[in-house]
Write an enzyme that holds these catalytic residues in place. Structure first.
Site, PDB file in Angstrom:
ATOM      1  CE  LYS A  23      -3.332   2.523   2.943  1.00  0.00           C
ATOM      2  NZ  LYS A  23      -4.256   2.487   4.097  1.00  0.00           N
ATOM      3  CG  ASP A  76      -5.645   7.807   4.430  1.00  0.00           C
ATOM      4  OD1 ASP A  76      -6.598   8.414   3.896  1.00  0.00           O
ATOM      5  OD2 ASP A  76      -5.798   6.805   5.166  1.00  0.00           O
ATOM      6  CE  LYS A 132      -6.534   8.779   7.960  1.00  0.00           C
ATOM      7  NZ  LYS A 132      -7.140   7.638   8.658  1.00  0.00           N
ATOM      8  CG  ASP A 163      -2.038   5.175   4.750  1.00  0.00           C
ATOM      9  OD1 ASP A 163      -1.859   4.157   5.451  1.00  0.00           O
ATOM     10  OD2 ASP A 163      -3.131   5.453   4.215  1.00  0.00           O
ATOM     11  NE  ARG A 203     -10.872  -1.360   4.187  1.00  0.00           N
ATOM     12  CZ  ARG A 203     -11.422  -1.593   5.371  1.00  0.00           C
ATOM     13  NH1 ARG A 203     -12.544  -2.281   5.462  1.00  0.00           N
ATOM     14  NH2 ARG A 203     -10.854  -1.144   6.475  1.00  0.00           N
TER      15      ARG A 203
HETATM   16  N1  BES Z   1      -4.328   4.521   6.792  1.00  0.00           N
HETATM   17  C1  BES Z   1      -5.417   4.228   7.644  1.00  0.00           C
HETATM   18  C2  BES Z   1      -5.077   3.250   8.769  1.00  0.00           C
HETATM   19  C3  BES Z   1      -4.067   3.699   9.809  1.00  0.00           C
HETATM   20  C4  BES Z   1      -4.497   4.180  11.035  1.00  0.00           C
HETATM   21  C5  BES Z   1      -2.722   3.572   9.581  1.00  0.00           C
HETATM   22  C6  BES Z   1      -3.574   4.552  11.980  1.00  0.00           C
HETATM   23  C7  BES Z   1      -1.804   3.955  10.544  1.00  0.00           C
HETATM   24  C8  BES Z   1      -2.232   4.439  11.743  1.00  0.00           C
HETATM   25  C9  BES Z   1      -6.556   3.625   6.840  1.00  0.00           C
HETATM   26  O1  BES Z   1      -6.663   4.026   5.530  1.00  0.00           O
HETATM   27  C10 BES Z   1      -7.822   4.017   7.531  1.00  0.00           C
HETATM   28  O2  BES Z   1      -8.079   5.178   7.614  1.00  0.00           O
HETATM   29  N2  BES Z   1      -8.566   3.033   8.011  1.00  0.00           N
HETATM   30  C11 BES Z   1      -9.774   3.291   8.704  1.00  0.00           C
HETATM   31  C12 BES Z   1     -10.783   2.251   8.287  1.00  0.00           C
HETATM   32  C13 BES Z   1     -12.176   2.522   8.757  1.00  0.00           C
HETATM   33  C14 BES Z   1     -12.739   3.737   8.054  1.00  0.00           C
HETATM   34  C15 BES Z   1     -13.017   1.313   8.474  1.00  0.00           C
HETATM   35  C16 BES Z   1      -9.491   3.192  10.197  1.00  0.00           C
HETATM   36  O3  BES Z   1      -8.686   2.357  10.609  1.00  0.00           O
HETATM   37  O4  BES Z   1     -10.053   3.970  10.952  1.00  0.00           O
HETATM   38 ZN    ZN Z   2      -4.860   4.633   4.617  1.00  0.00          ZN
HETATM   39 ZN    ZN Z   3      -7.752   5.857   5.300  1.00  0.00          ZN
END
Ligand code: BES
Ligand code: ZN
Ligand code: ZN
Length: 497
Positions: free
Chosen positions: A248, A253, A260, A271, A334
């Site tokens: 990835k 992000d 966020k 990311d 994903r």
């Molecule tokens: N890049 C993030 C995940 C992440 C979180 C990486 C903290 C490193 C540290 C990912 O793209 C994301 O935002 N995932 C969401 C998924 C949710 C919306 C189902 C998450 O983990 O909150």
């Molecule tokens: Zn991400």
């Molecule tokens: Zn994300």
């Protein structure tokens, strides 16, 4: 930094500083010459505890055992304490062996030296660097165990490659998002390929469209930085196995329209850690010239907001024809990986398929900041990774799929939703989402590694600095090195077409 191995006794080697490991608090060992002084300084030789005797030019370090997982952080802590100290340019150490002819400790020591001397100074006007140029390792042993200069050299050499690759990955991840965007990642890959005789193909948006990678393209749409898919190949003659790696590479992000919160957005330059790990692994694989055909694919994309952004409620069609209901644009990794996994499987039939991703915050909540979550259908493949992680000094744990969590990804209007309808088990549901894009051939050859926790930690831990750790690189190298020593995999397939 240059490593030398010498049969000469330590006392005969000239250096600015000697680093001495005190194992299991045995301050009375013959190696410890300064017992009185150390006692006076209150040195107990606990793991990672340091005592610098400036006038003696000796730096003592405590270490619980000769296991790599103890040696690596202890040596790294010692080296980190020397960053910025100009007086020390040449250091010397003894050889520490836990068993006869076992060079694991020597490799861990080498890795610790290079990993501990790392600092990211690209944006500092005053650069606080490590000034050590020469490391001299004497074959004089801590125990009576013997080792040949050849096998000691091999251990040190492989340790140097593994650590340099980890530091290379750290540099990429630490680079700020406006300097390291998808095309910049592609340029890093091109340069790496040229230097190391790797094959390199970069897919532009036009080619991604032709390949029907519409899920990836949707995530990328709002950014001024256009996406790339990178494909690097290491192709030795008569490979023992074929391994595909997918990373990835979200160079930023923001969360997209499901934006966020401010606190969570900071550090999201990390990311791209999965893709950056793939770059580091490819570098080391080429330098070690492993007899394995290795393909590295990276989905390099920036997830931003704007009038052209993809939206919650959109329905996307991935490369394999599956439709995806977007319910949260922050679950973008994903979507990118779905397409890149399909593309990688179309291009290469592999004996093993591994993907690395900072995929979910849920993984960090579940297992903590220092541990990767490993998932897959085959317990054997997962176990293989866990064992390599342990040997490499990484922390990893298995997370198990189950049919009930799979049901939480159901969509009323498309084949699958990009988020679960449950607030629990987010790391596993993300893994099970990816599983929908793995074909039958690769089903039992695939594992997903969620590195969201350890990829980027804003404090020093063990051999890792503040910021990017380069997690995944050493774990995968161990896996590939082990495959190189084994015979008979699924039956070597390789590039299609
Ligand atoms: N890049 C993030 C995940 C992440 C979180 C990486 C903290 C490193 C540290 C990912 O793209 C994301 O935002 N995932 C969401 C998924 C949710 C919306 C189902 C998450 O983990 O909150
Ligand atoms: Zn991400
Ligand atoms: Zn994300």
């Amino acid at each position: 930094m240059n490593f030398q191995i010498t049969p000469s006794k330590l006392s005969e080697v000239k250096a600015d500083l000697e680093i001495i490991l005190v194992i299991n608090q045995k301050l009375d060992h013959t190696f410890v010459q300064d017992k009185k002084l150390l006692k006076k300084a209150g040195f107990r030789a606990a793991q990672d505890e340091l005592c610098l005797l400036v006038e003696k030019n000796r730096l003592y370090v405590g270490v619980d055992s000769l296991k790599g997982s103890d040696i690596r952080p202890a040596v790294a802590t010692a080296l980190r304490s020397l960053i910025g100290k100009k007086a020390y340019k040449r250091i010397k150490l003894a050889t520490y062996l836990s068993h006869p002819r076992c060079t694991a400790t020597l490799r861990a020591m080498t890795e610790g030296i290079l990993l501990g001397s790392y600092s990211f100074t690209a944006y500092k006007t005053k650069k606080n660097r490590c000034h050590i140029k020469e490391v001299i390792v004497s074959l004089e042993g801590y125990r009576e165990h013997e080792v040949s200069i050849e096998s000691a050299s091999r251990a040190v050499h492989n340790g140097e490659i593994a650590a340099a690759a980890t530091n290379f990955t750290r540099d990429i991840v630490n680079t700020s998002p406006d300097d390291c965007y998808p095309e910049a990642l592609a340029q890093i890959a091109i340069k790496l390929a040229k230097r190391n005789k790797l094959l390199c193909t970069i897919l532009s948006p036009k080619e991604l469209k032709k390949e029907k990678m519409d899920a990836l393209l949707a995530v990328a749409r709002a950014s001024r930085h256009k996406p790339r898919v990178i494909h690097l190949t290491h192709k030795p003659k008569k490979p023992k196995a074929v391994v595909t790696l997918v990373g990835k590479g979200l160079t930023y992000d923001s969360g997209g329209l499901s934006l966020k919160p401010a606190d969570y957005m900071v550090t999201m330059k990390s990311d791209k850690s999965g893709g950056s790990a793939v770059l580091g692994i490819m570098k080391a694989v080429a330098e070690m010239n492993l007899p394995i055909e290795v393909h590295g694919f990276i989905g390099a994309v920036e997830n931003m907001i704007g009038g052209d952004a993809y939206k919650p409620d959109d329905v996307l069609v991935a490369k394999n024809g599956k439709s995806i209901e977007v319910r949260n644009t922050d679950a973008e990794g994903r979507l990118v990986l779905a397409d890149v996994l399909c593309y990688a499987q179309q291009e290469v039939e592999a004996d093993y398929l591994f993907d690395f991703a900072t995929l979910t915050g849920a993984c960090v909540v579940g297992v903590g900041q220092y541990t990767s979550g490993v998932m897959g259908h085959s317990p054997k493949v997962v176990e293989r990774l866990l064992e390599s992680a342990k040997n490499a000094g990484e922390h990893a744990t298995a997370l198990h799929f189950n049919r009930y969590l799979r049901k939480t990804l159901k969509s009323e209007i498309a084949d699958i939703s990009n988020i679960s309808n449950s607030r629990y088990g987010g790391a596993i549901t993300a893994g099970q989402f990816l599983a929908e894009f793995i074909n039958n051939t690769h089903k039992n050859r695939w594992a997903h590694i969620d590195i969201a926790g350890p990829a980027f930690v804003e404090s020093v831990w063990g051999e890792n600095p503040h910021g990017a750790s380069g997690v995944g690189v050493r774990m995968m190298l161990r896996t590939l090195e082990k495959l190189s020593r084994e015979e008979g995999h699924n039956g070597t397939h390789g590039t299609r077409k």
